[in-house]
Design an enzyme around this catalytic site. Structure first.
Site, PDB file in Angstrom:
ATOM      1  N   HIS A   1       0.975  -1.217  -0.010  1.00 17.59           N
ATOM      2  CA  HIS A   1       0.069  -0.037  -0.017  1.00 17.59           C
ATOM      3  C   HIS A   1       0.998   1.206  -0.041  1.00 17.59           C
ATOM      4  CE1 HIS A   1      -3.138   2.776   1.276  1.00 17.59           C
ATOM      5  NE2 HIS A   1      -4.055   1.954   0.675  1.00 17.59           N
TER       6      HIS A   1
ATOM      7  N   ASP B   1      -8.066  -5.071  -0.373  1.00 17.42           N
ATOM      8  CA  ASP B   1      -8.287  -6.209  -1.140  1.00 17.42           C
ATOM      9  C   ASP B   1      -7.931  -7.664  -1.099  1.00 17.42           C
ATOM     10  OD1 ASP B   1      -7.687  -3.560  -3.532  1.00 17.42           O
ATOM     11  OD2 ASP B   1      -9.535  -4.218  -3.048  1.00 17.42           O
TER      12      ASP B   1
HETATM   13  C1  SDX Z   1      -5.946  -0.046  -3.084  1.00 15.77           C
HETATM   14  O1  SDX Z   1      -4.151   4.433  -2.159  1.00 15.77           O
HETATM   15  C2  SDX Z   1      -5.289   4.078  -1.676  1.00 15.77           C
HETATM   16  O2  SDX Z   1      -5.747   4.329  -0.500  1.00 15.77           O
HETATM   17  C3  SDX Z   1      -5.798   2.617  -2.244  1.00 15.77           C
HETATM   18  C4  SDX Z   1      -7.029   1.907  -1.474  1.00 15.77           C
HETATM   19  C5  SDX Z   1      -8.172   2.626  -1.346  1.00 15.77           C
HETATM   20  O3  SDX Z   1      -8.525   2.390  -0.395  1.00 15.77           O
HETATM   21  O4  SDX Z   1      -8.407   3.608  -2.228  1.00 15.77           O
HETATM   22  O5  SDX Z   1      -6.310   1.499  -0.257  1.00 15.77           O
HETATM   23  C6  SDX Z   1      -7.315   0.578  -2.474  1.00 15.77           C
HETATM   24  O6  SDX Z   1      -5.769   0.244  -4.250  1.00 15.77           O
HETATM   25  C7  SDX Z   1      -5.320  -1.188  -2.190  1.00 15.77           C
HETATM   26  C8  SDX Z   1      -4.163  -1.584  -3.046  1.00 15.77           C
HETATM   27  C9  SDX Z   1      -4.696  -2.472  -4.206  1.00 15.77           C
HETATM   28  N1  SDX Z   1      -3.665  -2.978  -5.204  1.00 15.77           N
HETATM   29  C10 SDX Z   1      -2.941  -4.056  -4.898  1.00 15.77           C
HETATM   30  O7  SDX Z   1      -3.133  -5.048  -4.093  1.00 15.77           O
HETATM   31  C11 SDX Z   1      -1.682  -4.425  -6.081  1.00 15.77           C
HETATM   32  C12 SDX Z   1      -0.505  -4.978  -5.533  1.00 15.77           C
HETATM   33  N2  SDX Z   1      -0.068  -3.838  -5.014  1.00 15.77           N
HETATM   34  C13 SDX Z   1       0.955  -3.245  -5.505  1.00 15.77           C
HETATM   35  O8  SDX Z   1       0.947  -2.834  -6.793  1.00 15.77           O
HETATM   36  C14 SDX Z   1       1.373  -1.894  -4.802  1.00 15.77           C
HETATM   37  O9  SDX Z   1       1.842  -2.248  -3.403  1.00 15.77           O
HETATM   38  C15 SDX Z   1       0.516  -0.664  -4.667  1.00 15.77           C
HETATM   39  C16 SDX Z   1       0.029  -0.015  -5.988  1.00 15.77           C
HETATM   40  C17 SDX Z   1      -0.677  -0.813  -3.814  1.00 15.77           C
HETATM   41  C18 SDX Z   1       1.419   0.525  -4.117  1.00 15.77           C
HETATM   42  O10 SDX Z   1       2.507   0.723  -5.039  1.00 15.77           O
HETATM   43  P1  SDX Z   1       3.649   1.822  -4.495  1.00 15.77           P
HETATM   44  O11 SDX Z   1       3.218   2.594  -3.329  1.00 15.77           O
HETATM   45  O12 SDX Z   1       3.784   2.709  -5.666  1.00 15.77           O
HETATM   46  O13 SDX Z   1       4.501   0.998  -4.015  1.00 15.77           O
HETATM   47  P2  SDX Z   1       5.793   0.459  -5.081  1.00 15.77           P
HETATM   48  O14 SDX Z   1       5.080  -0.200  -6.317  1.00 15.77           O
HETATM   49  O15 SDX Z   1       6.800   1.495  -5.507  1.00 15.77           O
HETATM   50  O16 SDX Z   1       6.383  -0.683  -4.470  1.00 15.77           O
HETATM   51  C19 SDX Z   1       7.486  -0.497  -3.453  1.00 15.77           C
HETATM   52  C20 SDX Z   1       8.237  -1.682  -3.536  1.00 15.77           C
HETATM   53  C21 SDX Z   1       8.868  -2.137  -5.189  1.00 15.77           C
HETATM   54  O17 SDX Z   1       9.932  -2.866  -4.589  1.00 15.77           O
HETATM   55  P3  SDX Z   1      11.330  -2.315  -4.943  1.00 15.77           P
HETATM   56  O18 SDX Z   1      11.454  -1.148  -6.163  1.00 15.77           O
HETATM   57  O19 SDX Z   1      11.500  -1.379  -4.030  1.00 15.77           O
HETATM   58  O20 SDX Z   1      12.484  -3.028  -5.146  1.00 15.77           O
HETATM   59  O21 SDX Z   1       7.935  -2.872  -2.946  1.00 15.77           O
HETATM   60  C22 SDX Z   1       7.458  -3.894  -4.150  1.00 15.77           C
HETATM   61  C23 SDX Z   1       7.672  -2.925  -5.622  1.00 15.77           C
HETATM   62  O22 SDX Z   1       8.170  -3.817  -6.684  1.00 15.77           O
HETATM   63  N3  SDX Z   1       6.068  -4.313  -4.455  1.00 15.77           N
HETATM   64  C24 SDX Z   1       5.755  -5.363  -4.345  1.00 15.77           C
HETATM   65  C25 SDX Z   1       4.195  -5.468  -4.180  1.00 15.77           C
HETATM   66  N4  SDX Z   1       3.854  -4.171  -3.807  1.00 15.77           N
HETATM   67  C26 SDX Z   1       5.019  -3.387  -3.777  1.00 15.77           C
HETATM   68  N5  SDX Z   1       6.222  -6.537  -4.951  1.00 15.77           N
HETATM   69  C27 SDX Z   1       5.423  -7.570  -4.875  1.00 15.77           C
HETATM   70  N6  SDX Z   1       4.149  -7.758  -4.749  1.00 15.77           N
HETATM   71  C28 SDX Z   1       3.545  -6.623  -4.269  1.00 15.77           C
HETATM   72  N7  SDX Z   1       1.850  -6.702  -4.133  1.00 15.77           N
END
Ligand code: SDX
Length: 392
Positions: A271, A328
């Site tokens: 998140h 989710d």
């Molecule tokens: C919602 O914003 C909100 O409040 C949203 C929400 C709401 O109520 O409106 O809470 C609802 O959208 C919840 C999120 C649902 N999405 C998912 O579950 C999809 C999977 N999650 C990711 O795609 C990610 O965690 C996000 C999109 C939720 C957040 O993305 P960020 O903040 O841009 O974080 P990032 O992509 O920069 O990740 C940081 C690191 C990265 O690795 P490094 O570059 O540090 O090596 O963490 C890794 C990412 O690759 N990472 C994951 C991951 N989520 C982040 N690696 C594997 N699996 C994951 N799920």
């Protein structure tokens, strides 16, 4: 260009506005709507009480609640011409695409929504959106089943009315199970608002040009559909099903998620704000046990979800990046137990988030916020002469 422009991709460190609606503390895993804790509201309130609280700032008195509920019950019918638009969609159209299109089409049925530049003119449009979204949302499901759509029933409360429109059939009596409507009530409350998330920021940005509320909400529905945002609840169940079909090897999927080249992410994890447990995920995880037990549903993917969570929370990659289950991760397991199909999960998120979008749009307009228009740092070609086609 004068002054300095700082690029903040994804607005990770940018505050877009001031708001009095929702408070998040990502480190402590705290979520409050207008100062009330999500734990209290999820346990003690109805979804319409929470909708009223978010939109108008206070929990309603008994009279205010009765009036609000009456207004909504008496606006649940949708113009029959909207059905003609709906009938044009193919049977396999994704319900989120149908919903965003039909909500946008509502602006054509209520053209006075174009000229309201003051938020107080939008009260009736707010009631129409809250009242009609559930009705429209059920049409896709009924069409996918080859069943006739149901009309709303004004004798039912908000959640029971939705369930009745979803599952009632003309050939038999349908009684809403209170366990199911209470579970739906809780899930809708948990999704109702979340400060400046992607879809809410979209609603605010579209609304900042003084576009009408239907077009603004329709844009929010489109943004929510993305698999990184609300669309994740559908992706989670599909992921859990794939793990189950693959012999339940959760570690294999955790290793895949850690390998950037795989392009695979563990949906339902991570998140932007919560660097601790998402308080909503905690509540939903407990509710999943409770609801499935009460309904006598034994869903094997619940065990897989628990194993996946346990393994990830012990894995350095997830721990170091503070990746916890988000809203989710478990929600789809409950939706499924309620009989809601996977491709409708994000529609459920939209129904829940609607009052939050409305509240944020209303606040933005009441505060007369300027049109959103960010700048950029230009990285393209420098000035060059035009070359005629015959010389290219
Ligand atoms: C919602 O914003 C909100 O409040 C949203 C929400 C709401 O109520 O409106 O809470 C609802 O959208 C919840 C999120 C649902 N999405 C998912 O579950 C999809 C999977 N999650 C990711 O795609 C990610 O965690 C996000 C999109 C939720 C957040 O993305 P960020 O903040 O841009 O974080 P990032 O992509 O920069 O990740 C940081 C690191 C990265 O690795 P490094 O570059 O540090 O090596 O963490 C890794 C990412 O690759 N990472 C994951 C991951 N989520 C982040 N690696 C594997 N699996 C994951 N799920």
């Amino acid at each position: 260009q004068t002054g300095y422009i700082t690029i903040d991709n994804g607005y990770k460190n940018t505050g877009a506005t001031k708001s009095a609606i929702t408070f998040l503390d990502g480190e402590k895993g705290i979520l409050h709507y207008r100062g009330y804790s999500i734990e209290d509201l999820a346990e003690k309130a109805t979804f319409l009480e929470v909708a009223y609280l978010l939109i108008y700032g206070e929990l309603p008195t008994a009279q205010q609640y009765a009036d609000f509920e009456y207004e909504i019950r008496t606006h649940t019918l949708v113009n029959e011409d909207m059905r003609k638009i709906f009938e044009g969609f193919p049977v396999n159209a994704h319900p989120m695409g149908v919903l965003s299109s039909l909500v946008s089409a509502m602006s054509a049925f209520y053209p006075d929504s174009f000229d309201s530049t003051a938020p107080e003119d939008t009260e009736l449009h707010i009631i129409r959106l809250l009242a009609k979204l559930p009705t429209i949302a059920t049409w896709s499901f009924k069409k996918s089943q080859g069943h006739p759509v149901n009309y709303p029933n004004n004798n039912l409360d908000y959640c029971s009315n939705f369930l009745n429109m979803m599952f009632a059939l003309p050939v038999e009596n349908y009684e809403v199970d209170p366990v199911v409507s209470q579970a739906l009530n809780k899930l809708l409350i948990l999704h109702a608002d979340h400060e400046q998330n992607c879809s809410t920021s979209t609603v605010r940005l579209v609304g900042s040009s003084q576009a009408n509320i239907y077009s603004s909400i329709s844009a929010g529905i489109s943004a929510l559909w993305g698999p990184l945002h609300g669309g994740a609840n559908q992706e989670v169940i599909e992921m859990l099903e794939a793990i189950r079909a693959d012999g339940g090897d959760t570690q294999k999927y955790i290793d895949m998620a850690k390998d950037k080249s795989s392009g695979f992410r563990l949906f339902g994890f991570g998140h932007r704000v919560y660097k601790n447990f998402d308080p909503r995920a905690r509540i939903i995880k407990k509710a999943a046990d409770d609801v499935l037990t009460k309904l006598g549903v034994n869903d094997p993917v619940l065990d897989i979800a628990r194993q996946l969570e346990e393994a990830a929370l012990k894995d350095e990659y997830f721990v170091s990046r503070k990746l916890y289950p988000n809203v989710d991760f478990y929600s789809g397991i409950i939706y499924r137990a309620l009989g809601i199909p996977t491709n409708m999960f994000t529609v459920m998120f939209a129904i829940g988030r609607l009052p939050g979008w409305i509240a944020q749009w209303k606040e933005m307009r009441a505060n007369k916020e300027p049109i959103g228009r960010p700048r950029q740092i230009y990285t393209g070609a420098t000035l060059r002469e035009f070359v005629a086609l015959e010389n290219r």
